[in-house]
Design an enzyme around this catalytic site. Structure first.
Site, PDB file in Angstrom:
ATOM      1  N   ASP A  48       0.826  -1.205   0.000  1.00  0.00           N
ATOM      2  CA  ASP A  48       0.000   0.000   0.000  1.00  0.00           C
ATOM      3  C   ASP A  48       0.858   1.253   0.000  1.00  0.00           C
ATOM      4  OD1 ASP A  48      -2.683   1.294   0.434  1.00  0.00           O
ATOM      5  OD2 ASP A  48      -1.664   1.986   2.249  1.00  0.00           O
ATOM      6  N   GLU A  91       0.911  -0.461  -5.153  1.00  0.00           N
ATOM      7  CA  GLU A  91      -0.065   0.612  -5.353  1.00  0.00           C
ATOM      8  C   GLU A  91       0.747   1.892  -5.475  1.00  0.00           C
ATOM      9  OE1 GLU A  91      -3.612   3.226  -3.351  1.00  0.00           O
ATOM     10  OE2 GLU A  91      -1.863   2.546  -2.264  1.00  0.00           O
TER      11      GLU A  91
END
Length: 626
Positions: free
Chosen positions: A307, A360
């Site tokens: 993330d 990401e």
């Protein structure tokens, strides 16, 4: 207390940043000198004193002081009285003279929030049944393989019933559901223990412990095994960039900025009001890398989606001038994070078990999926945030205005093969007032589900692996609420069942036809047929792969039908209509075949004449072998 509990060589390796040495500090019920008890350790180099407190000593900091191993700043302890299920913490007298009660950063199990203690765990070894799955995993996750991911927030996909824990409930339903719809993988929002449920796991503190909200670590293990039995992989979102500042957590752990940076220009995240991990410290880096490998090894996970990579790469991320500190060369790149990410991706690949890493990353950072030996970050895949933003912006527009924004569909193909991409329609796009995916479709509300099916077909035909957040596959109207569940009652409506059927058909065609997946990262497998029909908002392109017939996708992104639409075809003879988003269950067979005549058009040797329904995507393939 007996003699030294942790091997001195392991402590030296830990201090040098070797993630493998972190296992020597992990809490474990074991025998020391023939006596069974809890052996645990904690890194707190600046603490004046550390004690083990818990159910076994009435939470009294005076009763079980820990011993300092000064060569690594690690405190260790062996407690004969401890048993599985006991709650515990560390009472840390910090360098600033303040006594803090801290959860174990290496705990394998925790109390259920809002409680904050660590829990002694002694679960028996899992009797895995997924050997065949793991042996084939590398081929299943190869860039040339079909990868279609169903993104799930465990706590709001379903709720536990009766005495069963959530993992048991999910294991009974979710793997079979994902497989029935043709998804190859499930991606779980972070399940690491986190204090605030509204963070959806993206502000974790228990980097080695599955959240007790969903059940036990053993239950999570069984869930993964059941997914693999259903031939569904499991990817886990993992957050090494920051952590919340809850008092029982990592913040100011030993009275100093230990896990975080001391200077708020480096150590405080302005967007998430959290502490940024200090990846320049060997021990912090080692613990985070150990966490990544723990999830892959202990739980047989098939990959990690990392993330907020963009926030890690840039020192000035979300910061105004003067609010950030340049690197040692005077630049904005975060060199410590770059080194960390490369060590992470190289380490996962070196495991040799086929596990993958996904970034990401929302900027144009070059080489996110390039090998580290070539200067890249080494990820296997990257989320294509630009494609997601542009195409959703296009679909939000009233169809009458789309002709002025044609490039929002075509621009993504200018860089589609610069990385190995996943096309993400993720949870981030259906929260905080953004609305559900179906509700984003512009134009007449009565036809939004038609537009959704057309858009999803465009996505599945487009180069790149696929990701769809739960609820979108049934055309849910309301945006995601983590305190509620998917609106499964919508399936009583045939229109919403049709969306679900359509997603299944898309996944099956994507899986069965190499033309749609083998060249997801290969420019030679894509060519525009019609990319400039601005007035009609029509797009057409071919996908191809060696050994498979080409597939032609044709998108009409207005509700106006286009009868007699002529476009180029790479082959003559009959073409079969494989998918028609205006006919999601395939019931209308009358116009499934159409002949291409020998008349050059759009740079192709032949011409097809199609009747394009409004708000529709068609996928066709030639019948004649070549």
């Amino acid at each position: 207390m007996p003699g030294p509990l942790i091997d001195a060589a392991a402590l030296r390796r830990f201090a040098a940043g070797d993630w493998r040495a972190v296992a020597a500090l992990a809490p474990v019920l074991t025998q020391v000198g023939g006596v069974r008890g809890l052996r645990c350790a904690v890194w707190a180099p600046n603490a004046r004193r550390v004690s083990l407190v818990g159910d076994f000593n009435a939470w009294d900091p005076q009763r079980h002081p820990m011993r300092l191993r000064p060569e690594a700043g690690v405190w260790e302890c062996f407690l004969p009285e401890a048993r599985a299920g006991d709650r515990y913490k560390f009472a840390v007298l910090g360098a600033d003279g303040i006594l803090r009660w801290k959860a174990d950063p290496l705990a394998r199990r925790t109390e259920c929030p809002p409680h904050t203690a660590s829990v002694v765990d002694d679960a028996p070894a899992m009797d895995w049944t997924d050997g065949a799955w793991c042996a084939a995993r590398a081929a299943r996750q190869h860039p040339g393989a079909p990868i279609s991911i169903y993104e799930v927030h465990a706590g709001s996909w379903a709720r536990p019933e009766g005495e069963s824990e959530l993992w048991e409930r999910l294991g009974e339903r979710l793997p079979a559901y994902a497989r029935a719809l043709g998804f190859t993988h499930i991606e779980l929002l972070p399940v690491m223990e986190h204090p605030f449920g509204g963070s959806w796991g993206y502000q974790p503190l228990g980097l080695f412990a599955p959240t007790a909200r969903n059940g036990t670590p053993r239950g999570f293990t069984r869930f993964i095994d059941r997914c693999h039995a259903a031939e569904v992989g499991v990817i886990l979102d993992w957050v090494p960039s920051h952590f919340p500042e809850d008092p029982h957590g990592l913040e100011h752990f030993d009275g100093t900025a230990l896990y975080e940076h001391a200077d708020p220009r480096e150590g405080h995240h302005p967007d998430w009001h959290s502490a940024i991990c200090n990846l320049g410290r060997n021990e912090v880096k080692a613990m985070l890398l150990a966490s990544a490998h723990h999830w892959l090894a202990q739980y047989h996970l098939d990959g990690l989606r990392v993330d907020a990579v963009a926030s890690m790469l840039y020192r000035d991320y979300s910061r105004a001038p003067g609010q950030w500190i340049p690197n040692r060369h005077g630049g904005r790149e975060n060199l410590e994070s770059i080194d960390f990410l490369r060590e992470l991706t190289d380490g996962v690949r070196a495991r040799g078990d086929g596990a993958i890493t996904i970034a990401e990353e929302s900027t144009a950072w070059p080489g996110v999926t390039a090998p580290t030996r070539q200067g890249g970050l080494g990820f296997d895949y990257k989320w294509n945030m630009g494609w997601m933003h542009d195409t959703l912006q296009y679909m939000r527009r009233d169809p009458v205005h789309r002709r002025h924004h044609h490039g929002e569909i075509t621009f993504g193909l200018q860089y589609a093969f610069s990385e190995r991409f996943i096309l993400p329609l993720s949870h981030d796009e259906v929260v905080h007032g953004k609305g559900a995916l179906a509700a984003k479709m512009g134009g007449d509300p009565a036809r939004r589900l038609d537009a959704l099916r057309a858009y999803l077909a465009f996505m599945w035909a487009h180069p790149g692996k696929k990701l769809l957040f739960m609820g979108a596959e049934i055309g849910q109207w309301e945006e995601w609420n983590h305190d509620a569940t998917v609106h499964w009652d919508l399936l009583d409506d045939p229109a919403h069942r049709a969306v679900q059927q359509w997603v299944g058909r898309l996944n099956r065609l994507y899986r069965d036809r190499p033309a749609l997946h083998a060249g997801d990262a290969d420019a030679s497998g894509f060519s525009w047929t019609v990319g400039d029909d601005v007035d009609n908002s029509v797009f057409a392109f071919e996908r191809s792969a060696p050994g498979d017939a080409p597939l032609l996708a044709v998108c009409n992104f207005t509700p106006v039908p286009r009868p007699g639409y002529e476009l180029g075809a790479s082959r003559g003879g009959p073409w079969r209509l494989l998918l028609d988003s205006s006919d999601p269950d395939g019931a209308a067979d009358a116009r499934r075949d159409v002949a291409a005549r020998a008349e050059p058009r759009h740079g192709r040797p032949c011409t097809l004449t199609l009747d394009l329904p409004g708000a529709c995507t068609l996928v066709l393939a030639p019948l004649e072998p070549q």
